[in-house]
Write a protein that holds these residues in place. Structure first.
Motif, PDB file in Angstrom:
ATOM      1  N   ASP A 107      42.879  21.845  59.154  1.00 24.08           N
ATOM      2  CA  ASP A 107      43.824  23.091  59.906  1.00 24.08           C
ATOM      3  C   ASP A 107      42.511  23.906  60.693  1.00 24.08           C
ATOM      4  O   ASP A 107      42.020  24.780  60.197  1.00 24.08           O
ATOM      5  CB  ASP A 107      44.360  23.747  58.874  1.00 24.08           C
ATOM      6  N   PHE A 135      42.852  25.866  64.010  1.00 21.17           N
ATOM      7  CA  PHE A 135      44.042  26.523  64.620  1.00 21.17           C
ATOM      8  C   PHE A 135      43.562  26.336  66.078  1.00 21.17           C
ATOM      9  O   PHE A 135      44.325  26.392  66.917  1.00 21.17           O
ATOM     10  CB  PHE A 135      44.239  27.742  64.318  1.00 21.17           C
ATOM     11  N   TRP A 136      42.230  26.594  66.512  1.00 18.06           N
ATOM     12  CA  TRP A 136      41.803  26.755  67.720  1.00 18.06           C
ATOM     13  C   TRP A 136      41.592  25.780  68.583  1.00 18.06           C
ATOM     14  O   TRP A 136      41.427  25.627  69.857  1.00 18.06           O
ATOM     15  CB  TRP A 136      40.494  27.785  67.927  1.00 18.06           C
TER      16      TRP A 136
END
Length: 249
Positions: free
Chosen positions: A36, A38-39
């Motif tokens: 994970d 996110f960016w």
């Protein structure tokens, strides 16, 4: 102009190679192992990915002027692209690569051999400005538009998005997918920017002196960039798989 080894170009290629390996490692971590981050699929990841490919393509165009055997070099790089395509189709079909960066770079090097005789007649500033303008105008043709980003100049005719050859040129047919897609256009115009940038900058003795600076570790990576590129993905996957088996991932 004497063709000599400008070591800083090798170092820049080596530094970009490190960035590319790190990016591909992060891609595998996110896409295959479900991390994970996110960016990664947002603007920072996109800028990272584009910084790598833009630098490689500009460097390739810049250094084309320095190569002593452009035909041999072009065929070698193009052959590397064919090898990547074959291996990914056989062993990693979900991550297959068709018309990847090596296929493009090899094609650009080969096309530039006859084309350079005409382009050498242009002033360097005019060639650089024209190539940059054409790159901007065609940057988003893969997505069906003329222009670049927010600069939308109209839709490309849908009739162009048909067949294998037009997909290679930059107009992907419906259903086409590749894990690494660098069509001939618009990227050849960025390659030409590098080609004309060489002619524009190398008239300066200060530039030539700066490019002679040495960073030996990065130089070594840059001089062996093709073989490292071909080997890095299996090495990255092996390292990630080992980490997964050890429970680190």
């Amino acid at each position: 102009m004497t063709r000599e080894r400008y070591h800083l170009l090798d170092a820049l290629r080596g530094l970009t190679l490190i960035s590319m390996i790190a990016y591909h490692g992060m891609y595998d971590l996110v896409e295959i192992y479900g991390a994970d981050v996110f960016w990664f699929w947002d603007t920072p990841g996109r800028v990272w990915q584009q910084s790598v490919c833009w630098t490689f393509i500009l460097l390739s165009g810049f250094c084309w002027n320095l190569g002593k055997q452009p035909l041999r070099r072009g065929l070698t790089v193009f052959g590397g692209g064919i090898l990547v395509t074959a291996v990914t189709f056989l062993f990693m079909p979900s991550q297959r690569i068709l018309f990847g960066i090596l296929t493009f770079l090899g094609s650009a090097m080969l096309v530039q051999i006859p084309l350079s005789r005409l382009l050498d007649k242009l002033p360097a500033w005019a060639g650089l400005a024209g190539s940059a303008l054409l790159f901007i105008l065609t940057r988003d043709i893969n997505a069906g538009f003329w222009g670049f980003g927010a600069l939308r100049l109209g839709a490309v005719p849908e009739s162009l998005y048909r067949g294998f050859l037009l997909t290679f040129l930059g107009f992907p047919e419906p259903g086409f997918w590749s894990g690494d897609y660098f069509s001939f256009f618009p990227w050849f115009f960025l390659f030409l920017c590098g080609y004309f940038l060489y002619r524009f900058l190398m008239k300066s003795e200060g530039v030539r002196r700066a490019l002679s600076c040495r960073i030996r570790g990065l130089e070594w990576l840059g001089r062996h960039s093709l073989i490292i590129y071909l080997l890095h993905q299996p090495a990255v996957m092996a390292a990630l798989e080992a980490a997964a088996l050890l429970g680190v991932l």
